[in-house]
Structure formats: structure tokens, C-alpha cells
Write an enzyme that holds these catalytic residues in place. Structure first.
Site, PDB file in Angstrom:
ATOM      1  N   ASP A 189      -6.649  -6.293   3.907  1.00  0.00           N
ATOM      2  CA  ASP A 189      -6.257  -5.137   4.356  1.00  0.00           C
ATOM      3  C   ASP A 189      -6.041  -4.349   5.540  1.00  0.00           C
ATOM      4  O   ASP A 189      -7.310  -4.412   5.952  1.00  0.00           O
ATOM      5  CB  ASP A 189      -6.748  -4.158   2.796  1.00  0.00           C
ATOM      6  CG  ASP A 189      -6.102  -2.620   3.258  1.00  0.00           C
ATOM      7  OD1 ASP A 189      -4.897  -2.718   3.612  1.00  0.00           O
ATOM      8  OD2 ASP A 189      -7.324  -1.496   2.682  1.00  0.00           O
TER       9      ASP A 189
ATOM     10  N   MET B 258      -8.578   8.344  -0.357  1.00  0.00           N
ATOM     11  CA  MET B 258      -9.151   8.695   0.833  1.00  0.00           C
ATOM     12  C   MET B 258     -10.009  10.043   0.931  1.00  0.00           C
ATOM     13  O   MET B 258      -9.217  10.884   0.113  1.00  0.00           O
ATOM     14  CB  MET B 258      -8.795   8.882   1.280  1.00  0.00           C
ATOM     15  CG  MET B 258      -8.387   7.052   2.555  1.00  0.00           C
ATOM     16  SD  MET B 258      -7.584   7.790   3.758  1.00  0.00           S
ATOM     17  CE  MET B 258      -6.351   5.845   3.975  1.00  0.00           C
TER      18      MET B 258
ATOM     19  N   SER C 129       0.834  -0.782   0.230  1.00  0.00           N
ATOM     20  CA  SER C 129       0.033   0.020   0.224  1.00  0.00           C
ATOM     21  C   SER C 129       0.707   1.334   0.324  1.00  0.00           C
ATOM     22  O   SER C 129       1.867   1.483   0.818  1.00  0.00           O
ATOM     23  CB  SER C 129      -1.162  -0.391   1.590  1.00  0.00           C
ATOM     24  OG  SER C 129      -1.299   1.093   1.083  1.00  0.00           O
TER      25      SER C 129
ATOM     26  N   MET D 173     -11.952   5.495  -0.347  1.00  0.00           N
ATOM     27  CA  MET D 173     -12.647   5.183   0.558  1.00  0.00           C
ATOM     28  C   MET D 173     -13.090   6.375   0.045  1.00  0.00           C
ATOM     29  O   MET D 173     -12.994   7.380   0.705  1.00  0.00           O
ATOM     30  CB  MET D 173     -11.780   5.093   1.535  1.00  0.00           C
ATOM     31  CG  MET D 173     -11.168   3.710   2.098  1.00  0.00           C
ATOM     32  SD  MET D 173      -9.861   3.656   3.033  1.00  0.00           S
ATOM     33  CE  MET D 173      -8.405   3.807   1.315  1.00  0.00           C
TER      34      MET D 173
ATOM     35  N   MET E  94     -10.808  -5.167   5.525  1.00  0.00           N
ATOM     36  CA  MET E  94     -10.627  -4.160   6.242  1.00  0.00           C
ATOM     37  C   MET E  94     -10.403  -5.205   7.565  1.00  0.00           C
ATOM     38  O   MET E  94     -11.911  -5.497   8.149  1.00  0.00           O
ATOM     39  CB  MET E  94     -11.506  -3.423   6.470  1.00  0.00           C
ATOM     40  CG  MET E  94     -11.440  -2.739   5.135  1.00  0.00           C
ATOM     41  SD  MET E  94      -9.836  -1.948   4.235  1.00  0.00           S
ATOM     42  CE  MET E  94      -9.100  -1.445   5.298  1.00  0.00           C
TER      43      MET E  94
ATOM     44  N   HIS F 178      -0.987  -1.154  -4.104  1.00  0.00           N
ATOM     45  CA  HIS F 178      -2.430  -0.647  -3.821  1.00  0.00           C
ATOM     46  C   HIS F 178      -2.481   0.697  -3.400  1.00  0.00           C
ATOM     47  O   HIS F 178      -1.891   1.198  -2.977  1.00  0.00           O
ATOM     48  CB  HIS F 178      -2.388  -1.728  -2.450  1.00  0.00           C
ATOM     49  CG  HIS F 178      -3.802  -1.304  -1.691  1.00  0.00           C
ATOM     50  ND1 HIS F 178      -5.214  -1.825  -1.924  1.00  0.00           N
ATOM     51  CD2 HIS F 178      -4.390  -0.768  -1.015  1.00  0.00           C
ATOM     52  CE1 HIS F 178      -5.842  -1.537  -1.026  1.00  0.00           C
ATOM     53  NE2 HIS F 178      -5.218  -1.311  -0.410  1.00  0.00           N
TER      54      HIS F 178
ATOM     55  N   HIS G 223      -8.197   1.229  -3.731  1.00  0.00           N
ATOM     56  CA  HIS G 223      -9.724   1.361  -2.549  1.00  0.00           C
ATOM     57  C   HIS G 223     -10.268   2.782  -2.960  1.00  0.00           C
ATOM     58  O   HIS G 223      -9.449   3.141  -2.438  1.00  0.00           O
ATOM     59  CB  HIS G 223      -8.025   0.204  -1.743  1.00  0.00           C
ATOM     60  CG  HIS G 223      -9.072   0.466  -0.452  1.00  0.00           C
ATOM     61  ND1 HIS G 223      -8.676   0.396   0.941  1.00  0.00           N
ATOM     62  CD2 HIS G 223     -10.223   0.372   0.210  1.00  0.00           C
ATOM     63  CE1 HIS G 223      -9.192   0.055   2.337  1.00  0.00           C
ATOM     64  NE2 HIS G 223     -10.652  -0.017   1.055  1.00  0.00           N
TER      65      HIS G 223
ATOM     66  N   ASP H 158      -5.082   3.767  -1.999  1.00  0.00           N
ATOM     67  CA  ASP H 158      -6.206   4.259  -0.825  1.00  0.00           C
ATOM     68  C   ASP H 158      -6.143   5.867  -1.024  1.00  0.00           C
ATOM     69  O   ASP H 158      -5.500   6.586  -1.522  1.00  0.00           O
ATOM     70  CB  ASP H 158      -5.267   4.032   0.271  1.00  0.00           C
ATOM     71  CG  ASP H 158      -5.220   2.862   0.533  1.00  0.00           C
ATOM     72  OD1 ASP H 158      -6.019   2.095   0.934  1.00  0.00           O
ATOM     73  OD2 ASP H 158      -3.839   2.349   0.946  1.00  0.00           O
TER      74      ASP H 158
HETATM   75  C1  DX5 Z   1      -6.223   1.993   5.459  1.00  0.00           C
HETATM   76  C2  DX5 Z   1      -5.365   1.044   3.983  1.00  0.00           C
HETATM   77  C3  DX5 Z   1      -4.771  -0.144   4.367  1.00  0.00           C
HETATM   78  C4  DX5 Z   1      -3.096   0.786   4.640  1.00  0.00           C
HETATM   79  C5  DX5 Z   1      -3.013   0.077   5.641  1.00  0.00           C
HETATM   80  O1  DX5 Z   1      -7.400   2.894   5.357  1.00  0.00           O
HETATM   81  O2  DX5 Z   1      -6.837   0.719   3.538  1.00  0.00           O
HETATM   82  O3  DX5 Z   1      -4.694  -0.091   2.881  1.00  0.00           O
HETATM   83  O4  DX5 Z   1      -2.438   1.311   3.670  1.00  0.00           O
HETATM   84  O5  DX5 Z   1      -1.525  -0.014   6.176  1.00  0.00           O
HETATM   85  P1  DX5 Z   1      -0.938  -1.245   7.297  1.00  0.00           P
HETATM   86  O6  DX5 Z   1      -0.383  -2.310   6.526  1.00  0.00           O
HETATM   87  O7  DX5 Z   1       0.090  -0.289   7.495  1.00  0.00           O
HETATM   88  O8  DX5 Z   1      -1.997  -1.621   8.289  1.00  0.00           O
HETATM   89 ZN    ZN Z   2      -6.428   0.221   1.239  1.00  0.00          ZN
END
Ligand code: DX5
Ligand code: ZN
Length: 231
Positions: A183, A45, A16, A76, A145, A41, A74, A43
């Protein structure tokens, strides 16, 4: 004797980018690619669905130029539908959206699939998987998650392991072939259990990027799939 589980040696690692150094993104991406990552990956947000803001379409477009890795987006965000066309134009490979954000799950999955992108649904730790039972034959993957979404570096929520087992069992009984991606809080301490429970793809942010040897961290996660046994 030991019977190896189906996912032994085949688990995919999806670093990620959230935990990378954003000031050196191009270098970080090429390093992670050379370190043996299978997917990248990303993220996204929006500061509404989760209490954090990351990056959006322009940054993903830039990343696409510098990486040959399949891009795993991903979302969010409260309006995942808004971004599908743009992501398709960029040429991403996987898109997942949260079940908690969308009224029309079936429609959105199909919209993503029509663009030849793997379509996935994300479940928060507290969300029951029954909510998506009736689209299990349509989705290409499920993203579970194992922390509350919003931040890297949190600890794995142990109860989620049981959810993975339940989904994996359902998948076998119904002869479905969606992939199970996990994740949040993934490390070499829990990877064997996750793979054993049925995980096909492991996302790892801080475990990989907070080290100075990405290849070693990725290898340590892949190695966990060799100790993986069936019950
Ligand atoms: C959290 C993200 C993850 C995050 C995971 O909301 O969806 O992808 O980057 O990070 P680690 O592996 O550090 O928990
Ligand atoms: Zn993620």
C-alpha cells in the site's frame, strides 16, 4: 527460459477509495466495481495515529449497501479494538490494524478471525517485520506500507521492496500462506517489481482514481504480473 513467478496473473487489485470523489461516492464505487477491482480498500484514519481524518463506521455501512466487492478495511487508528464489532456487524471482509498501535497483537488477530473476517497486520515503512514473526502463522495477511500512512498520492519508498522479499522468502521457507498486500505509491512503474518480490494484493489510490479510465489503470497493473519473473 522465463519462469513465471507464483503471483503471475493472480495479483489482486484493491483500489483505495481515499482518492475517489467523495461527493459522488456511490457512482465512484460502481465504476470501480465495473472496472475490474478485486477488493475495495477503505482507509480509516483518526487524526491521532496519522495526521489526517477520513471516514468511519457510518460511511462504511453506507458503502456496504452499494457494493458487492469484498471490503478491505485498513485501520489507521490508535484503538483498533474499538471498531472490530461494528465492522463485523457491517459485514466487511478484511480488517488490518497497525502493529505500532496495539499491545495485544495475538489477541486482536484472533478476535477478528473469530468473526470470520480475514485478519491482517500493517507495518509502517520503518517497522521491522521481526516484531510479528510469532504471529505469522495466525494472520491471514500482512499489509506493508510503502509510504508513510496518512495521505494518498505520495511516492513509493524504495527500501520497502527488500522487506517484501524477506517476508516472502520467510513465507516460503515456513510454508505459510498469509497474503502480502502492498500500500502506497503503487503504479505501473513499480508493480512488476512488487509482484516479483512477492506481493499478492496491490492497493492503488491516486494511480487509479486520478485517471479518467479506471479499467485501463487496473488492467495496466494486472498486466505487470505477466512480465513477472522469478530470480
Ligand atoms: C495511505 C493509505 C493508502 C493510500 C494510497 O495512508 O493507506 O491506502 O490511499 O494512495 P496512493 O496509491 O495514492 O499512494
Ligand atoms: Zn491503505
Amino acid at each position: 527460459y522465463n519462469i513465471f513467478c507464483m503471483n503471475a496473473n493472480t495479483v489482486k487489485i484493491a483500489p483505495s477509495l481515499l482518492s475517489a470523489d467523495f461527493g459522488r461516492l456511490k457512482e465512484e464505487i460502481s465504476q470501480i466495481e465495473n472496472a475490474g477491482a478485486d477488493l475495495l480498500h477503505l482507509d480509516v484514519m483518526d487524526g491521532h495515529f496519522v495526521p489526517n481524518l477520513t471516514f468511519g463506521m457510518p460511511v462504511i455501512q453506507a458503502i456496504k449497501k452499494y457494493s458487492k466487492l469484498p471490503l478491505d478495511v485498513h485501520l489507521m487508528v490508535t484503538n483498533p479494538d474499538f471498531y472490530i464489532d461494528h465492522l463485523a456487524n457491517i459485514g466487511v471482509d478484511y480488517i488490518s490494524f497497525h502493529v505500532e498501535t496495539e499491545y495485544h497483537i495475538n489477541r486482536l488477530l484472533n478476535k477478528i478471525k473469530e468473526k470470520n473476517i480475514k485478519s491482517g497486520i500493517v507495518l509502517n515503512p520503518a517497522t521491522n517485520w521481526n516484531q510479528i514473526e510469532y504471529v505469522a502463522d495466525i494472520m491471514d495477511f500482512i499489509l506493508l506500507m510503502t509510504v508513510n500512512p496518512g495521505f494518498g498520492g505520495q511516492s513509493f519508498i524504495l527500501n520497502c521492496l527488500e522487506k517484501i522479499r524477506i517476508i516472502s522468502k520467510y513465507k516460503t521457507i515456513r510454508k505459510l500462506n498469509f497474503e502480502i498486500e502492498v500500500d502506497g505509491g503503487v503504479t505501473d512503474q513499480n508493480a512488476s517489481n512488487l509482484i516479483n518480490a512477492g506481493a499478492d494484493i496491490l492497493v492503488a489510490g491516486s494511480y487509479i482514481f486520478n485517471s479518467n479510465n479506471y479499467a485501463q489503470q487496473i488492467r495496466s497493473l494486472k498486466l505487470c504480473s505477466q512480465n513477472c519473473l522469478t530470480d
